[in-house]
Design a protein around this motif. Structure first.
Motif, PDB file in Angstrom:
ATOM      1  N   ASP A 117       0.878  -1.177   0.000  1.00 15.89           N
ATOM      2  CA  ASP A 117       0.000   0.000   0.000  1.00 15.89           C
ATOM      3  C   ASP A 117       0.913   1.223   0.000  1.00 15.89           C
ATOM      4  O   ASP A 117       1.198   1.808   1.041  1.00 15.89           O
ATOM      5  CB  ASP A 117      -0.926  -0.019   1.221  1.00 15.89           C
ATOM      6  CG  ASP A 117      -1.799   1.228   1.301  1.00 15.89           C
ATOM      7  OD1 ASP A 117      -1.942   1.925   0.273  1.00 15.89           O
ATOM      8  OD2 ASP A 117      -2.322   1.504   2.389  1.00 15.89           O
ATOM      9  N   ARG A 118       1.363   1.630  -1.177  1.00 18.25           N
ATOM     10  CA  ARG A 118       2.406   2.639  -1.277  1.00 18.25           C
ATOM     11  C   ARG A 118       1.963   3.999  -0.745  1.00 18.25           C
ATOM     12  O   ARG A 118       2.739   4.707  -0.104  1.00 18.25           O
ATOM     13  CB  ARG A 118       2.859   2.775  -2.734  1.00 18.25           C
ATOM     14  CG  ARG A 118       4.148   3.565  -2.902  1.00 18.25           C
ATOM     15  CD  ARG A 118       4.496   3.748  -4.361  1.00 18.25           C
ATOM     16  NE  ARG A 118       5.798   4.390  -4.509  1.00 18.25           N
ATOM     17  CZ  ARG A 118       6.228   4.967  -5.619  1.00 18.25           C
ATOM     18  NH1 ARG A 118       5.457   4.964  -6.696  1.00 18.25           N
ATOM     19  NH2 ARG A 118       7.406   5.550  -5.675  1.00 18.25           N
ATOM     20  N   ASP A 119       0.704   4.396  -0.992  1.00 19.90           N
ATOM     21  CA  ASP A 119       0.235   5.717  -0.579  1.00 19.90           C
ATOM     22  C   ASP A 119      -0.442   5.699   0.789  1.00 19.90           C
ATOM     23  O   ASP A 119      -1.072   6.687   1.179  1.00 19.90           O
ATOM     24  CB  ASP A 119      -0.717   6.309  -1.620  1.00 19.90           C
ATOM     25  CG  ASP A 119      -1.849   5.355  -1.961  1.00 19.90           C
ATOM     26  OD1 ASP A 119      -1.886   4.242  -1.395  1.00 19.90           O
ATOM     27  OD2 ASP A 119      -2.686   5.718  -2.807  1.00 19.90           O
ATOM     28  N   ASN A 120      -0.343   4.589   1.523  1.00 16.98           N
ATOM     29  CA  ASN A 120      -0.839   4.467   2.898  1.00 16.98           C
ATOM     30  C   ASN A 120      -2.327   4.790   3.009  1.00 16.98           C
ATOM     31  O   ASN A 120      -2.762   5.568   3.873  1.00 16.98           O
ATOM     32  CB  ASN A 120      -0.038   5.379   3.837  1.00 16.98           C
ATOM     33  CG  ASN A 120      -0.287   5.053   5.307  1.00 16.98           C
ATOM     34  OD1 ASN A 120      -0.639   3.920   5.650  1.00 16.98           O
ATOM     35  ND2 ASN A 120      -0.122   6.048   6.174  1.00 16.98           N
ATOM     36  N   ALA A 155       2.804  -0.648   4.387  1.00 15.10           N
ATOM     37  CA  ALA A 155       2.166   0.648   4.102  1.00 15.10           C
ATOM     38  C   ALA A 155       3.221   1.736   4.035  1.00 15.10           C
ATOM     39  O   ALA A 155       4.133   1.798   4.879  1.00 15.10           O
ATOM     40  CB  ALA A 155       1.124   0.973   5.178  1.00 15.10           C
ATOM     41  N   GLY A 156       3.079   2.608   3.036  1.00 16.55           N
ATOM     42  CA  GLY A 156       4.034   3.692   2.843  1.00 16.55           C
ATOM     43  C   GLY A 156       3.577   5.008   3.441  1.00 16.55           C
ATOM     44  O   GLY A 156       3.295   5.103   4.634  1.00 16.55           O
ATOM     45  N   SER A 168       7.680   7.620   1.141  1.00 16.72           N
ATOM     46  CA  SER A 168       6.887   6.389   1.204  1.00 16.72           C
ATOM     47  C   SER A 168       7.745   5.163   0.924  1.00 16.72           C
ATOM     48  O   SER A 168       7.588   4.133   1.594  1.00 16.72           O
ATOM     49  CB  SER A 168       5.739   6.466   0.196  1.00 16.72           C
ATOM     50  OG  SER A 168       6.222   6.536  -1.127  1.00 16.72           O
ATOM     51  N   ASP A 169       8.653   5.251  -0.009  1.00 16.18           N
ATOM     52  CA  ASP A 169       9.490   4.095  -0.342  1.00 16.18           C
ATOM     53  C   ASP A 169      10.441   3.751   0.803  1.00 16.18           C
ATOM     54  O   ASP A 169      10.713   2.571   1.065  1.00 16.18           O
ATOM     55  CB  ASP A 169      10.282   4.375  -1.620  1.00 16.18           C
ATOM     56  CG  ASP A 169       9.374   4.535  -2.831  1.00 16.18           C
ATOM     57  OD1 ASP A 169       8.179   4.213  -2.717  1.00 16.18           O
ATOM     58  OD2 ASP A 169       9.861   4.978  -3.880  1.00 16.18           O
ATOM     59  N   ILE A 212      13.274  -2.366  -5.019  1.00 13.22           N
ATOM     60  CA  ILE A 212      13.563  -2.282  -3.586  1.00 13.22           C
ATOM     61  C   ILE A 212      13.366  -3.639  -2.922  1.00 13.22           C
ATOM     62  O   ILE A 212      14.186  -4.074  -2.103  1.00 13.22           O
ATOM     63  CB  ILE A 212      12.653  -1.218  -2.936  1.00 13.22           C
ATOM     64  CG1 ILE A 212      12.965   0.165  -3.511  1.00 13.22           C
ATOM     65  CG2 ILE A 212      12.819  -1.214  -1.416  1.00 13.22           C
ATOM     66  CD1 ILE A 212      12.057   1.257  -2.989  1.00 13.22           C
ATOM     67  N   VAL A 213      12.285  -4.312  -3.269  1.00 10.15           N
ATOM     68  CA  VAL A 213      12.012  -5.625  -2.682  1.00 10.15           C
ATOM     69  C   VAL A 213      13.032  -6.655  -3.177  1.00 10.15           C
ATOM     70  O   VAL A 213      13.553  -7.463  -2.393  1.00 10.15           O
ATOM     71  CB  VAL A 213      10.573  -6.069  -3.018  1.00 10.15           C
ATOM     72  CG1 VAL A 213      10.298  -7.457  -2.453  1.00 10.15           C
ATOM     73  CG2 VAL A 213       9.559  -5.061  -2.467  1.00 10.15           C
ATOM     74  N   GLN A 214      13.349  -6.620  -4.468  1.00 12.00           N
ATOM     75  CA  GLN A 214      14.287  -7.596  -5.028  1.00 12.00           C
ATOM     76  C   GLN A 214      15.693  -7.445  -4.461  1.00 12.00           C
ATOM     77  O   GLN A 214      16.467  -8.408  -4.464  1.00 12.00           O
ATOM     78  CB  GLN A 214      14.324  -7.447  -6.551  1.00 12.00           C
ATOM     79  CG  GLN A 214      13.087  -8.002  -7.245  1.00 12.00           C
ATOM     80  CD  GLN A 214      13.119  -7.783  -8.741  1.00 12.00           C
ATOM     81  OE1 GLN A 214      13.543  -6.731  -9.208  1.00 12.00           O
ATOM     82  NE2 GLN A 214      12.677  -8.763  -9.496  1.00 12.00           N
TER      83      GLN A 214
END
Length: 374
Positions: free
Chosen positions: A9-12, A73-74, A82-83, A117-119
């Motif tokens: 949920d990038r935009d929280n 959540a970001g 957010s990131d 970022i996750v990778q």
């Protein structure tokens, strides 16, 4: 743990709409959060993302795979803030769960920008995009358009010319002269394309001008003089070309007379602008005690090239009945051309000789000072 199911949920929206803080760990916590978010905003796509992650979790557990679902959540300020929040939450999750791989659950292109970022922290086996059937490409299209407006490279490349063209067209409509809009738009786009093509050179030149101004160098003054001379030369050349173009019969002979007149009337102005720019560099080098030999040859070569272009354009004017004059016949034009070639060669050789002598003297001075030090 074998597999981690990641919902983003990038935009929280969870925090802004349902007052739920991430990360959310486990099936029950995610179901409760999805219900609250769906109740607060039934149109939010993050609800579908969480339920999609729960569906993947149930399928994997049914197959006997050890898995767990986590929602990160970001922040409402999408971007670096957010990131960073999502990255910090992911680091905490990976410390708690020793997962081997992850399945990335997404609701569109915006969430998928976090894939690198996750990778960088865990291997991703699969990416599952959860899309509402009646708006399959809506969010991706919206994100692409939004990204285009926010990306400086894209906005400056495409939107600036369109904005200039619109403003120019509106201005000429306002003054009741729509015919001039085409000329204005073409001129503005042409200047913009030249700026984009020579953008790096212009930035470097502007940086040199700033340094010269604040450090009190002579190059600032000589560059300014060179720029004024260059602009005046261009204006004079264009005025002469326009007068020739509008005279009777010039259209019959083509573009060669126009180019010849432009070169002949501007060549010494352009040469002078180059010499002024080079003169400032020589003076500054002398003041600071640096070598000047590298700036000597360009000055002589500029004069040589000026002589060549002047001689060639004078000869073309002497044999052209449209732009020729009674005082300049073809025989005199040939003589001017030959003399200009000879003079150009002599001046170029003289410049090489002087530059070589200066270089040799500087080398001797350096060797002498080194011997004195020893």
């Amino acid at each position: 743990m074998q597999t981690l199911i990641l919902c983003i949920d990038r935009d929280n929206d969870l925090g802004e709409k349902a007052d739920i803080r991430g990360p959310l760990i486990g099936r029950e916590a995610n179901i409760e959060a999805a219900v609250k978010l769906g109740t607060a905003d039934p149109e939010d796509s993050d609800t579908n993302t969480i339920f999609g992650g729960i569906r993947v979790l149930d399928d994997m557990l049914a197959k006997g795979i050890d898995a767990e679902i986590v929602t990160l959540a970001g922040d409402r300020n999408i971007g670096i803030i957010s990131d960073q929040k999502i990255a910090n939450q992911l680091d905490l999750i990976l410390k708690k769960f020793n997962a081997e791989s992850a399945i990335f659950i997404s609701d569109g292109a915006e969430d998928e920008t976090l894939l690198p970022i996750v990778q960088s922290r865990i291997k991703i086996d699969s990416v599952r995009r959860i899309v509402v059937m009646q708006s399959a490409n809506l969010e991706s299209t919206y994100y692409i358009i939004k990204h285009a407006f926010n990306d400086p490279k894209i906005s400056q490349t495409f939107f600036v010319p369109l904005g200039l063209a619109s403003l120019i067209y509106a201005f000429f409509l306002m003054i009741d002269y729509p015919q001039g809009a085409v000329i204005g738009i073409l001129a503005a786009i042409g200047l913009y394309m030249l700026y984009r093509g020579f953008g790096d050179s212009i930035s470097i030149l502007w940086g040199h001008m700033n340094d010269s101004f604040y450090s009190g160098r002579m190059t600032f003054v000589t560059y300014a003089i060179a720029g004024v001379i260059f602009a005046l030369a261009t204006i004079v050349g264009l005025v002469n070309v326009w007068n020739l173009y509008t005279s009777e019969g010039v259209w019959y002979y083509g573009i060669v007379p126009l180019v010849t007149v432009f070169i002949n009337s501007t060549v010494w102005f352009y040469t002078g602008s180059i010499l002024f720019a080079d003169l400032g560099k020589i003076i500054d080098c002398k003041k600071s005690g640096r070598s000047v030999f590298r700036y000597i040859i360009p000055a002589f070569f500029a004069i040589s090239m000026g002589l060549l272009f002047w001689g060639a354009s004078t000869y073309l004017m002497s044999i052209n009945p449209v732009i020729g004059s009674e005082s300049l016949d073809s025989q005199a034009g040939v003589q001017y051309f030959v003399y200009s070639i000879v003079a150009a060669i002599i001046i170029a050789l003289l410049g090489i000789k002087i530059s070589t002598n200066i270089k040799m003297e500087e080398k001797k001075g350096l060797v002498g000072s080194a011997d004195a030090d020893t």
